[in-house]
Design an enzyme around this catalytic site. Structure first.
Site, PDB file in Angstrom:
ATOM      1  N   ASP A  59     -34.823 -25.316  98.647  1.00 26.81           N
ATOM      2  CA  ASP A  59     -34.292 -26.552  99.202  1.00 26.81           C
ATOM      3  C   ASP A  59     -34.171 -26.375 100.709  1.00 26.81           C
ATOM      4  O   ASP A  59     -33.554 -25.411 101.180  1.00 26.81           O
ATOM      5  CB  ASP A  59     -32.927 -26.873  98.612  1.00 26.81           C
ATOM      6  CG  ASP A  59     -32.999 -27.265  97.143  1.00 26.81           C
ATOM      7  OD1 ASP A  59     -34.114 -27.255  96.583  1.00 26.81           O
ATOM      8  OD2 ASP A  59     -31.947 -27.561  96.559  1.00 26.81           O
TER       9      ASP A  59
ATOM     10  N   ASP B 230     -32.396 -37.729  88.085  1.00 30.02           N
ATOM     11  CA  ASP B 230     -31.161 -37.087  88.518  1.00 30.02           C
ATOM     12  C   ASP B 230     -30.009 -38.035  88.256  1.00 30.02           C
ATOM     13  O   ASP B 230     -30.097 -39.225  88.592  1.00 30.02           O
ATOM     14  CB  ASP B 230     -31.212 -36.774  90.017  1.00 30.02           C
ATOM     15  CG  ASP B 230     -32.524 -36.116  90.433  1.00 30.02           C
ATOM     16  OD1 ASP B 230     -33.036 -35.292  89.647  1.00 30.02           O
ATOM     17  OD2 ASP B 230     -33.020 -36.426  91.522  1.00 30.02           O
TER      18      ASP B 230
END
Length: 255
Positions: free
Chosen positions: A17, A141
């Site tokens: 990330d 998500d």
């Protein structure tokens, strides 16, 4: 349902990330709770590739939040590193136009993860037509079964099952299922959630969020999932990537 349900190897996806060009992890998707792990995401990718990773999972956190990528150079370098090792990369974060999608694929990315735009069925149908469903990943998500978008900052009332079913009908073949409340917490992956979505839609589902040990990898395999994304547990030394990849190799072809 038109998703491709053919058998494929179970994959362990080490996560990178990127925020401000650095390798970080967020807790529960909160940008205010970012832990920086490395100044050089390319070096991290090299480490995962040296351990035998066949895929690298990259999220452009700046892009997810702001809708435009600020990290193309470093992500491009990761893609080149992976290509040299015979591995592949999937990238998400701020991919909200057909031009951005096609640019990433032209740069050597194997799959693009789409989140905020997945509610736009016209856009998604056109994306499938342009690049093919195999190159798209739905970022499912959410919190409490409802979809979260724009870098998880906006919580919708859209049911994940309904969204996933619509995408499968359009031809999207793969989904990453992330329980936002568990992401970065090391509480254990919500494998049951991913399993239920896979069964309901026929999409190949990848579990993400809260992975804490090899037990989560084993549980995802036993649930018949397509894979699992491992982040914080790798960086904290709770999971040895070589061990996770070895475990996954024993179950190749089970999903």
């Amino acid at each position: 349902m038109t998703a491709d349900t053919r058998r494929s190897p179970f994959e362990v996806y080490p996560a990178i990330d990127i925020l401000g060009g650095k390798c970080v992890r967020l807790r529960e998707g909160d940008y205010g709770q970012a832990t920086q792990y490395n100044d050089d995401p390319v070096a991290v990718a090299h480490q995962w590739l040296a351990a035998g990773a066949r895929w690298i999972h990259v999220v452009d956190l700046d892009g997810a939040r702001d809708g435009r990528s600020l990290n193309e150079p470093v992500i491009g370098a990761i893609v080149r590193e992976a290509t040299q090792c015979g591995a592949r990369v999937q990238v998400g974060g701020g991919i909200r136009t057909h031009q951005a999608l096609e640019a990433w694929l032209a740069a050597g990315v194997s799959r693009c993860i789409l989140g905020t735009v997945i509610l736009d069925t016209t856009f998604m149908a056109e994306a499938v037509r342009r690049v093919g469903g195999a190159h798209l990943v739905a970022g499912l998500d959410g919190r409490d079964g409802k979809l979260a978008v724009r870098g998880w900052l906006d919580q919708t009332e859209q049911s994940l099952v309904d969204v996933a079913s619509a995408l499968a009908h359009l031809g999207v073949q793969t989904a990453i299922v992330t329980d936002v409340r568990r992401d970065g917490t090391l509480q254990g992956a919500n494998v049951a959630w991913a399993r239920d979505l896979q069964r309901a839609t026929g999409m190949r589902c990848i579990a993400s969020g809260g992975v804490r040990g090899l037990g989560d990898v084993q549980a995802a395999m036993q649930a018949g999932l397509a894979g699992i994304i491992v982040g914080k547990a790798l960086y904290d030394g709770r999971i040895d990537l070589e061990a996770a990849l070895s475990l996954a190799a024993k179950g190749d072809g089970v999903c």
